[in-house]
Design a protein around this motif. Structure first.
Motif, PDB file in Angstrom:
ATOM      1  N   LEU B 123       1.127  -1.134  -0.130  1.00  0.00           N
ATOM      2  CA  LEU B 123       0.050   0.015   0.017  1.00  0.00           C
ATOM      3  C   LEU B 123       0.861   1.169   0.002  1.00  0.00           C
ATOM      4  O   LEU B 123       0.647   2.229  -0.607  1.00  0.00           O
ATOM      5  CB  LEU B 123      -0.938   0.162   1.313  1.00  0.00           C
ATOM      6  N   LEU B 124       2.038   1.245   0.689  1.00  0.00           N
ATOM      7  CA  LEU B 124       2.783   2.351   0.662  1.00  0.00           C
ATOM      8  C   LEU B 124       3.340   2.834  -0.534  1.00  0.00           C
ATOM      9  O   LEU B 124       3.384   3.858  -0.906  1.00  0.00           O
ATOM     10  CB  LEU B 124       4.169   1.776   1.694  1.00  0.00           C
ATOM     11  N   GLN B 129       2.435   7.122  -4.808  1.00  0.00           N
ATOM     12  CA  GLN B 129       2.209   7.763  -5.950  1.00  0.00           C
ATOM     13  C   GLN B 129       0.697   8.348  -6.001  1.00  0.00           C
ATOM     14  O   GLN B 129       0.968   9.627  -6.639  1.00  0.00           O
ATOM     15  CB  GLN B 129       2.304   6.421  -7.121  1.00  0.00           C
ATOM     16  N   VAL B 130      -0.348   7.882  -5.337  1.00  0.00           N
ATOM     17  CA  VAL B 130      -1.336   8.701  -5.225  1.00  0.00           C
ATOM     18  C   VAL B 130      -1.457   9.898  -4.556  1.00  0.00           C
ATOM     19  O   VAL B 130      -1.928  11.062  -5.308  1.00  0.00           O
ATOM     20  CB  VAL B 130      -2.369   7.729  -4.609  1.00  0.00           C
ATOM     21  N   TYR B 136      -3.546  14.939  -2.131  1.00  0.00           N
ATOM     22  CA  TYR B 136      -4.337  14.707  -0.962  1.00  0.00           C
ATOM     23  C   TYR B 136      -3.563  14.114   0.022  1.00  0.00           C
ATOM     24  O   TYR B 136      -3.050  12.953  -0.288  1.00  0.00           O
ATOM     25  CB  TYR B 136      -5.773  14.007  -1.379  1.00  0.00           C
ATOM     26  N   THR B 137      -3.572  14.751   1.236  1.00  0.00           N
ATOM     27  CA  THR B 137      -2.842  13.750   2.334  1.00  0.00           C
ATOM     28  C   THR B 137      -3.556  13.641   3.556  1.00  0.00           C
ATOM     29  O   THR B 137      -2.902  13.458   4.844  1.00  0.00           O
ATOM     30  CB  THR B 137      -1.393  14.668   2.683  1.00  0.00           C
ATOM     31  N   GLY B 138      -4.784  13.626   3.264  1.00  0.00           N
ATOM     32  CA  GLY B 138      -5.694  13.536   4.644  1.00  0.00           C
ATOM     33  C   GLY B 138      -5.815  12.016   5.180  1.00  0.00           C
ATOM     34  O   GLY B 138      -5.058  11.439   4.959  1.00  0.00           O
ATOM     35  N   LEU B 139      -6.841  11.898   6.202  1.00  0.00           N
ATOM     36  CA  LEU B 139      -6.927  10.662   6.736  1.00  0.00           C
ATOM     37  C   LEU B 139      -7.445   9.528   5.923  1.00  0.00           C
ATOM     38  O   LEU B 139      -7.592   8.311   6.204  1.00  0.00           O
ATOM     39  CB  LEU B 139      -8.109  11.000   8.071  1.00  0.00           C
ATOM     40  N   GLY B 140      -7.902   9.749   4.596  1.00  0.00           N
ATOM     41  CA  GLY B 140      -8.640   8.958   3.876  1.00  0.00           C
ATOM     42  C   GLY B 140      -7.794   7.584   3.613  1.00  0.00           C
ATOM     43  O   GLY B 140      -8.134   6.648   3.471  1.00  0.00           O
ATOM     44  N   PHE B 216       3.076   2.905   8.365  1.00  0.00           N
ATOM     45  CA  PHE B 216       3.685   3.226   7.082  1.00  0.00           C
ATOM     46  C   PHE B 216       2.875   4.111   6.127  1.00  0.00           C
ATOM     47  O   PHE B 216       3.485   4.641   5.179  1.00  0.00           O
ATOM     48  CB  PHE B 216       3.591   1.828   6.550  1.00  0.00           C
ATOM     49  N   LEU B 217       1.712   4.326   6.538  1.00  0.00           N
ATOM     50  CA  LEU B 217       0.690   5.219   5.459  1.00  0.00           C
ATOM     51  C   LEU B 217       0.513   6.560   5.887  1.00  0.00           C
ATOM     52  O   LEU B 217      -0.027   7.266   5.161  1.00  0.00           O
ATOM     53  CB  LEU B 217      -0.424   4.273   5.328  1.00  0.00           C
ATOM     54  N   LYS B 218       0.798   6.645   7.230  1.00  0.00           N
ATOM     55  CA  LYS B 218       0.535   8.325   7.712  1.00  0.00           C
ATOM     56  C   LYS B 218       1.200   9.223   6.708  1.00  0.00           C
ATOM     57  O   LYS B 218       2.241   9.028   6.619  1.00  0.00           O
ATOM     58  CB  LYS B 218       0.658   8.158   9.217  1.00  0.00           C
TER      59      LYS B 218
END
Lengths: 356, 267
Positions: B123-124, B129-130, B136-140, B216-218
């Motif tokens: 996912l990272l 890339q996304v 967009y760097t929010g909580l989504g 990893f994803l925050k």
């Protein structure tokens, strides 16, 4: 009112297909207490589920009041079911269960409340109206299930072995109760059972089924007196089956002859099966037109009101006679005795020699 | 009556073994909670009972922000996961047999079997890339990631409840003029509710204490409670961490107890 025409049901496909109903045709009249009777797996419950709409038929028609409803979904049929397990909604009260159908139909609140009260009174459950259905005894659940199915005033009420979970005493009470309800409401009942006594005492007409096929449709009395085949004769009541020879209007069993009973003019001469009920077997000489034989007593079984005498004819055929116990007097016969037995001519029934 | 089931209590040493296991399991937590009430600043040096560190924690802006993020994230992820799991459970137990029913069961439970770190790395790579492409760097991202691994936890109790439900109830509703939707609303859903609640709470707890995926994803500046605690551990080890950990433990215990009570009643 309900016409069932060539109704067929197959489960599965291809080689593994099982036919649960073979072209069943029958008509049920308005206000009739009609019973489907047979051993488990005979197709009676399948037929009921087809009428209710829980399964689509594989063929044939189901005509209710002139309209084919064979493929109509269950929630559009004016037919309600009392389930074997009752299937009461456990999270609802008694009153909510009874009012469910009317609410689902979107009837006004006042009407729902009025009908619910009427139905609860009909099954004598008013005092438990706010009890959760899970907290009821078997007999009480049975009454609620009945009230719930009757509330929307269906054209036909289907009952799937509704009494089988009750104990003997309660079952007898509910039999009387059901019959009273049916007569009071004038509703058409289709009742499924494997209990022949239940069927005989409650029904206007009975359809006996076996192996997915109709065996005979008749009134309880006709079914008992004039069974059309060996299955019906052995399923309803007890019977003696005897090998006989039919020759020139006479029948002969072990050398003793009598005239063919009327209405049994079979087309050919030769071996036939003769049926006689145990209560019609006479110990002694019997009437002059009787077939007279000798049998050896093997066993006596005392039943209170009567005694069953198990015997064997000379060729080894088992024979049971049922003799009412007299108030006074000793034993009717002793084990080991050779006794004369007689079959009155009008008690003999000829059955087609199919199914051994 | 047949012979009673094998009575485990009669075995010699069972009580000792059980007590030993409980001690090993719970002693660390008891020490942690005990230390959270320590008045002193230095860890391991007892200076009396005090709620000092709890007061400090509740005035700690960074902790409060992390807690808010975690609760929001857990609520949303558990909610989406529960809805998805309910639909999947209905499809695998109530729909007429269709091809791939078994496969669905497997796919839904897949996050339980794939190592979390593998999924997190995968996912990272994609989400980096996304993030770059969309800005967009929010909580989504975290909500989506948490939802995936929450689904099997929500799915299990819901499916168990559906399988245990008497099918003739739904047949009876149909017989009594109820449409499919009316049957679902008045019969299936109320009876399923304890399972759905249990599923939601399980998913909530699982999301609340996730470290790997969140770490990893925050996005920069985002902290969940566990990632915040990790960061604090590296920097300054004060008893405030014990207080925060104890609060987190309390929330988990309350939710698990709630879920247990919900499934036990009228089961």
């Amino acid at each position: 009112m309900l016409d069932i025409r060539d109704l067929t049901k197959q489960f599965g496909k291809g080689d593994s297909a099982v036919t649960a109903l073979h072209q069943v045709s029958l008509s049920i009249a308005e206000g009739e207490f009609f019973t489907l009777l047979g051993p488990s797996g005979c197709g009676k419950t399948t037929l009921l589920r087809l009428i209710a709409g829980f399964e689509p038929p594989s063929g044939g028609a189901l005509v209710l009041d002139g309209k084919d409803i064979a493929l109509m979904p269950p929630n559009q049929r004016p037919v309600n079911t009392v389930f074997q397990s009752y299937a009461l909604f456990p999270h609802m009260t008694v009153a909510q269960n009874v009012g469910f159908a009317l609410e689902a139909q979107g009837r006004p609140k006042a009407e729902v409340a009025r009908v619910v009260e009427k139905m609860l009174a009909l099954v004598q459950m008013t005092h438990l109206r706010d009890r959760k259905s899970a907290a009821l005894s078997g007999g009480q659940q049975q009454r609620v299930a009945l009230a719930r199915a009757l509330a929307p005033q269906p054209r036909i009420l289907l009952l799937d072995e509704p009494l089988s979970a009750l104990d003997m005493k309660l079952r007898k009470e509910m039999q009387v109760e059901l019959k009273r309800l049916q007569q009071e409401t004038g509703l058409t009942f289709i009742f499924v059972t494997h209990d022949q006594e239940e069927a005989l005492t409650m029904s206007d007409r009975i359809a006996v089924m076996n192996g997915g096929r109709l065996q005979q449709i008749a009134s309880p009395r006709e079914l008992y007196d004039l069974p059309e085949n060996r299955f019906v004769a052995s399923f309803i009541g007890e019977s003696n089956f005897l090998m006989a020879q039919k020759l020139a209007g006479m029948i002969e069993i072990e050398g003793s002859k009598t005239a063919l009973p009327s209405g049994f003019a079979a087309a050919y001469d030769g071996p036939v099966i003769v049926m006689i009920r145990p209560e019609h077997v006479v110990l002694g000489q019997g009437p002059s037109d009787a077939i007279r034989l000798t049998a050896q007593v093997e066993r006596l079984v005392y039943f209170g009101t009567d005694t069953h005498i198990h015997m064997r004819l000379r060729d080894g055929t088992p024979l049971v006679a049922r003799v009412q116990n007299a108030l006074r007097g000793g034993a009717i016969a002793k084990v080991g005795d050779s006794v004369p037995v007689a079959f009155p001519q009008d008690a003999l029934r000829l059955l087609p020699d199919t199914e051994a | 009556m047949a012979e009673r089931a094998f009575n485990i209590r009669r075995l010699p040493g069972v009580a000792t073994l059980a007590i030993g296991c409980f001690v090993i399991l719970y002693i660390p937590m008891v020490i942690l909670v005990g230390n959270s009430f320590n008045a002193g600043k230095v860890i391991g040096h007892w200076e009396g009972v005090s709620l000092h560190w709890y007061v400090a924690a509740l005035h700690n802006e960074a902790f409060l922000a992390a807690a808010q993020t975690s609760l929001l994230l857990a609520t949303l992820a558990a909610l989406i996961a529960t809805i998805t799991a309910t639909m999947a459970a209905l499809a695998t137990t109530r729909a007429a047999d269709f091809r791939g029913q078994g496969a669905i069961h497997l796919i839904v439970n897949q996050p339980l079997m794939v190592p979390e770190i593998v999924l997190a790395i995968a996912l990272l790579i994609i989400l980096a890339q996304v993030k770059q492409a969309t800005g967009y760097t929010g909580l989504g991202y975290l909500i989506a990631a948490h939802t995936t691994f929450c689904i099997p936890f929500a799915y299990m109790p819901i499916r168990a409840r559906l399988e245990g439900m008497d099918l003739s109830l739904e047949t009876a509703a149909a017989d009594l003029y109820a449409s499919r939707f009316y049957t679902f609303r008045r019969v299936t859903l109320p009876l399923l509710a304890p399972g759905i609640l249990a599923g939601f709470m399980l998913a909530f707890v699982v999301s609340l204490d996730d470290v790997v995926m969140s770490d990893f994803l925050k996005s920069p500046g985002q902290e969940t409670l566990p990632t915040y605690l990790m960061g604090e551990l590296r920097r300054n080890l004060t008893s405030e961490i014990y207080a925060i950990s104890s609060l987190l433990l309390l929330i988990s215990v309350l939710i698990v107890a709630g879920s247990w009570a919900a499934t036990r009643k009228k089961a």
